[in-house]
Design an enzyme around this catalytic site. Sequence first.
Site, PDB file in Angstrom:
ATOM      1  N   THR A 400       0.907  -1.084  -0.067  1.00 46.14           N
ATOM      2  CA  THR A 400       0.011   0.031  -0.110  1.00 46.14           C
ATOM      3  C   THR A 400       0.949   1.153   0.058  1.00 46.14           C
ATOM      4  O   THR A 400       2.181   1.110   0.098  1.00 46.14           O
ATOM      5  CB  THR A 400      -0.918  -0.012   1.305  1.00 46.14           C
ATOM      6  OG1 THR A 400      -1.718  -1.110   1.178  1.00 46.14           O
ATOM      7  CG2 THR A 400      -1.782   1.422   1.389  1.00 46.14           C
ATOM      8  N   THR A 418      -4.236   2.088  -2.364  1.00 50.60           N
ATOM      9  CA  THR A 418      -3.781   0.801  -2.374  1.00 50.60           C
ATOM     10  C   THR A 418      -4.200   0.065  -3.494  1.00 50.60           C
ATOM     11  O   THR A 418      -5.326   0.123  -4.111  1.00 50.60           O
ATOM     12  CB  THR A 418      -3.718  -0.106  -1.184  1.00 50.60           C
ATOM     13  OG1 THR A 418      -2.955  -1.113  -1.422  1.00 50.60           O
ATOM     14  CG2 THR A 418      -5.271  -0.364  -0.757  1.00 50.60           C
ATOM     15  N   ASN A 420      -3.732  -3.179  -2.965  1.00 51.89           N
ATOM     16  CA  ASN A 420      -3.789  -4.631  -2.159  1.00 51.89           C
ATOM     17  C   ASN A 420      -2.312  -4.928  -2.288  1.00 51.89           C
ATOM     18  O   ASN A 420      -1.231  -4.763  -1.671  1.00 51.89           O
ATOM     19  CB  ASN A 420      -4.910  -5.423  -2.360  1.00 51.89           C
ATOM     20  CG  ASN A 420      -4.811  -6.590  -1.173  1.00 51.89           C
ATOM     21  OD1 ASN A 420      -4.400  -6.255  -0.119  1.00 51.89           O
ATOM     22  ND2 ASN A 420      -5.333  -7.630  -1.474  1.00 51.89           N
ATOM     23  N   ASP A 442      -9.403  -8.551   0.775  1.00 47.16           N
ATOM     24  CA  ASP A 442      -9.511  -8.189   2.141  1.00 47.16           C
ATOM     25  C   ASP A 442     -10.576  -8.579   2.814  1.00 47.16           C
ATOM     26  O   ASP A 442     -11.007  -8.251   3.878  1.00 47.16           O
ATOM     27  CB  ASP A 442      -9.393  -6.864   1.899  1.00 47.16           C
ATOM     28  CG  ASP A 442      -7.791  -6.525   2.079  1.00 47.16           C
ATOM     29  OD1 ASP A 442      -6.981  -7.198   2.546  1.00 47.16           O
ATOM     30  OD2 ASP A 442      -7.538  -5.171   2.159  1.00 47.16           O
ATOM     31  N   SER A 471     -10.448  -2.573   6.022  1.00 42.32           N
ATOM     32  CA  SER A 471      -9.035  -2.186   5.658  1.00 42.32           C
ATOM     33  C   SER A 471      -8.295  -2.144   6.772  1.00 42.32           C
ATOM     34  O   SER A 471      -8.964  -1.616   8.066  1.00 42.32           O
ATOM     35  CB  SER A 471      -9.086  -0.938   4.842  1.00 42.32           C
ATOM     36  OG  SER A 471      -7.709  -0.528   4.497  1.00 42.32           O
ATOM     37  N   SER A 472      -6.792  -1.827   6.955  1.00 39.86           N
ATOM     38  CA  SER A 472      -6.211  -1.361   8.060  1.00 39.86           C
ATOM     39  C   SER A 472      -5.399   0.034   7.680  1.00 39.86           C
ATOM     40  O   SER A 472      -4.815   0.697   8.648  1.00 39.86           O
ATOM     41  CB  SER A 472      -4.853  -2.424   8.450  1.00 39.86           C
ATOM     42  OG  SER A 472      -5.412  -3.765   8.699  1.00 39.86           O
ATOM     43  N   GLY A 493      -0.070  -3.428   5.660  1.00 42.85           N
ATOM     44  CA  GLY A 493      -1.120  -4.400   6.002  1.00 42.85           C
ATOM     45  C   GLY A 493      -1.608  -3.999   7.558  1.00 42.85           C
ATOM     46  O   GLY A 493      -1.872  -3.052   7.894  1.00 42.85           O
TER      47      GLY A 493
HETATM   48  N1  GLY Z   1      -5.264  -3.969   1.247  1.00 43.29           N
HETATM   49  C1  GLY Z   1      -4.637  -3.733   2.651  1.00 43.29           C
HETATM   50  C2  GLY Z   1      -5.575  -2.615   3.588  1.00 43.29           C
HETATM   51  O1  GLY Z   1      -6.435  -2.069   3.186  1.00 43.29           O
HETATM   52  O2  GLY Z   1      -5.485  -2.674   4.603  1.00 43.29           O
END
Ligand code: GLY
Length: 588
Positions: A400, A418, A420, A442, A471-472, A493
């Site tokens: 990301t 991102t 991903n 995700d 998402s993180s 992540g």
């Molecule tokens: N694809 C990683 C996130 O959205 O956390």
Amino acid sequence: MIKTGEPALPKSMRICLYLALPLCLSLPANASQAQSAAPVIKYDTSDNIIYPVQARHGMVATEQRLASQVGLDILKRGGNAVDASVAVGFALAVVLPNAGNIGGGGFMMIHDARSGKDVALDFREMAPSSASRDMYLDSAGKVIPRRSTFSHLAVGVPGTVAGLTQALSKYGSMTLKDLLAPAIKLAEQGFEVTPHLAGMLDASRDHLGKWPASRAIFFKGDRPLLAGEILVQKDLAKSLRLIAQQGPSAFYEGAIAQKIVAEMAAHQGIMSSADLKNYKAIEREPVKGTYRGYQVMSMPPPSSGGVHIIQMLNMLETYPVRQQGVNSAQNIHLMAEVMKLAYADRSEYLGDPDFYKVPVKALTSRAYATELVTKIDPDHATPSSQIKPGKLQAYESDQTTHYSVADKHGNVVATTYTLNLLFGSGIVAAGTGITLNNEMDDFSVKAGAPNAFGLIGGAANAVAANKRPLSSMSPTIVLKDGKPFLVTGSPGGSRIITTTLQMILNVIDHDMNVAEATLSPRIHHQWEPDQLRLEKGISIDTQNILAQKGQQIRVSRPMGRTQTIQINADGFEGFSDPRNPDGKTLGF
Ligand code: GLY
């Protein structure tokens, strides 16, 4: 050793005290990234001082120096932080093709100085309307390998073009055409592949090499481009030009949409023209909290980041974190126990708020934090299995990117977006030059079973039509007396959340400047697996004490790559995380 407890001087002045005076005086008011203009930014063992970039009028920190230059040029031309962020977002789609994108999605946090308003813009990808809970399972109910990662079914409806253009129309001041021009030029004329990008291309050889349209861009003959070769993206330049001429409808309804849908139809994908046409970026209320007198603003669901940063800060505020000292055994043990408690909740309660009632207020309440900290034993690690029955949650991809921008008017913008995985699905929609995300991975592709990256979740994050995956990503703004103080965020992540947390702690509790805060070794615990990850730089003595407390230690590769700006009375201090050598902070 990183110093703490410095004298009560502004951090910028403190830097001058430690510098040879002539060097300090020679720091230009329009200092560009100190990595290129002496002094070199790195661990300085002679006096323990690390230098952030300093500037008076505006600052841009991104993971790619060409994109930082694009943002700086926009600020210098009188654009505001939102203008610069939009231009950087499009430029990164060209020069950071592994994560920057217009075929993916993300989040943007804006502090708008005029209104004093804080905005959380959600342009996360969305599941196509014919997506369904079991679409990644075979008839026996088993997860079909690679379907949610490297097939046309892995692609969520992209949100980036909607997000960037919506931010511009509401909070920017320049024309889309002007802001897209630098990205179009970079795509058309090409730029030199850096060793870092060449490494990522090589690591993506299989999933990029599978698709002729992707090979045509990123390969020379039968191998990915090498460092020093020129990456030219003519089709992407054409797509960007169409967006410049026609606005976001070119992407969601016009020629680009048609090509994306044709790409899907040719490979059993399910994204339809209606899915693209119906996509909307959503302005949401940021998650808000306070920490030792500062106001912390971060991304709400469908990100889990903001909720858990505030939840962890609430717990940590009840401890004398500063007195513990940065990365002492006591301090790391506390952070690990706090992280475990937060990540256990993440597995249970977080998902798309339009589909699942996320208990944001309860999770971020001080009362809940007070209750949670009673579970922390200062001398013994609580095994994760005792915190909550295990719903395994492994490490997420870290492909990301985050960037931060601040202008002289008091506007600041934190953006994380991102594809991903590295280069997302690896699929370029033929004729568009646009690399498509694999964000569908995700979601919890099967309740209770790990997906391709070991992620498991429950109903809150199950696949459903028109839903956004959890998402993180945690773009975060910290205010002091209502004015921007810190703009930060990271890729990484699940480590995004803990990386961002430690940036806040390092600056507020440990009194570090942003360069020191960035370089300080990071730790991470995410409840499951029951493993305390430590970057190199934590002493063996400390590791031994942590092991005696029962922490399961694993020395980790670098975690997170922050791009951070601190705003002081006399200007900006910024720093690009050298965990990605291509990053650069520029100011003027
Ligand atoms: N694809 C990683 C996130 O959205 O956390």
